[in-house]
Design a protein around this motif. Structure first.
Motif, PDB file in Angstrom:
ATOM      1  N   THR A 245      48.060  69.107  13.434  1.00 23.46           N
ATOM      2  CA  THR A 245      48.562  68.652  12.145  1.00 23.46           C
ATOM      3  C   THR A 245      49.290  67.319  12.329  1.00 23.46           C
ATOM      4  N   GLU A 246      49.711  66.753  11.249  1.00 26.93           N
ATOM      5  CA  GLU A 246      50.430  65.478  11.278  1.00 26.93           C
ATOM      6  C   GLU A 246      51.733  65.590  12.073  1.00 26.93           C
ATOM      7  N   ASP A 247      52.353  66.757  12.025  1.00 28.86           N
ATOM      8  CA  ASP A 247      53.631  66.969  12.711  1.00 28.86           C
ATOM      9  C   ASP A 247      53.491  67.315  14.189  1.00 28.86           C
ATOM     10  N   ASP A 248      52.290  67.626  14.642  1.00 21.96           N
ATOM     11  CA  ASP A 248      52.075  68.004  16.042  1.00 21.96           C
ATOM     12  C   ASP A 248      52.046  66.774  16.944  1.00 21.96           C
ATOM     13  N   SER A 249      52.467  66.982  18.190  1.00 22.82           N
ATOM     14  CA  SER A 249      52.366  65.932  19.201  1.00 22.82           C
ATOM     15  C   SER A 249      51.703  66.528  20.436  1.00 22.82           C
TER      16      SER A 249
ATOM     17  N   LEU B  70      42.963  59.344  15.542  1.00 25.58           N
ATOM     18  CA  LEU B  70      43.625  60.372  14.744  1.00 25.58           C
ATOM     19  C   LEU B  70      45.109  60.065  14.501  1.00 25.58           C
ATOM     20  N   GLY B  71      45.579  58.921  15.013  1.00 21.63           N
ATOM     21  CA  GLY B  71      46.977  58.547  14.839  1.00 21.63           C
ATOM     22  C   GLY B  71      47.936  59.360  15.688  1.00 21.63           C
ATOM     23  N   LYS B  72      47.448  59.919  16.789  1.00 28.78           N
ATOM     24  CA  LYS B  72      48.261  60.775  17.655  1.00 28.78           C
ATOM     25  C   LYS B  72      48.673  60.107  18.964  1.00 28.78           C
TER      26      LYS B  72
ATOM     27  N   ASP C 109      52.890  58.819  19.789  1.00 30.07           N
ATOM     28  CA  ASP C 109      53.918  59.753  20.237  1.00 30.07           C
ATOM     29  C   ASP C 109      53.419  60.683  21.350  1.00 30.07           C
TER      30      ASP C 109
END
Length: 145
Positions: free
Chosen positions: A57-61, A84-86, A89
């Motif tokens: 999800t968006e909040d996962d790193s 994916l924008g990951k 972080d």
């Protein structure tokens, strides 16, 4: 949630995950292992990797461990994470071994950034050493001196 992603050439990542389960069974739902199969293309690996992390999800790193820095599995995984924008972080390390993976899975929710990297790399380096076996015969000879 912070996930541990293991990437490698061949079945190393999957095998490492299996071994890791012996020590951290309760955390295996937070570990993803993907290997670049012999004869597969980088594009096929990218599809397989993307599919294996589609639940993020968006909040996962993520913490990414790879067998070889600069190898195709790592560079391909990083490209997918970037798309994916990951990637911004993500914590990424290479040269993975069992000590490194175990420290990562146990400490990923306690430490972050350089603190996590330092802890993981220190454990990985400490686990690499020669083990000298002394035979009983050598011990007997020393007793006679």
């Amino acid at each position: 949630m912070r996930y541990l992603l293991l990437v490698s050439h061949g079945g190393f990542a999957e095998g490492l995950k299996t071994s890791l389960a012996m020590f951290a069974e309760d955390k295996m739902d937070q570990v993803v292992a993907v290997g670049l199969a012999n004869g597969s293309s980088v594009d096929e690996f990218a599809i397989k990797f993307r599919e294996s992390i589609k639940f993020l999800t968006e909040d996962d790193s993520v913490v990414v461990l790879a067998d070889i820095v600069g190898g195709s599995p790592l560079t391909t995984a990083l490209n997918v994470l970037s798309e994916l924008g990951k990637l911004n972080d993500a914590t990424v390390m290479g040269g993975m071994n069992l000590s490194m993976a175990l420290t990562s899975i146990v400490m990923k929710d306690v430490l972050s950034g350089e603190d996590l990297v330092n802890a993981v790399l220190a454990e990985a380096q400490a686990s690499i050493q020669e083990f000298k076996v002394v035979s009983e015969e050598a011990d007997d000879d020393e007793d006679d001196i």
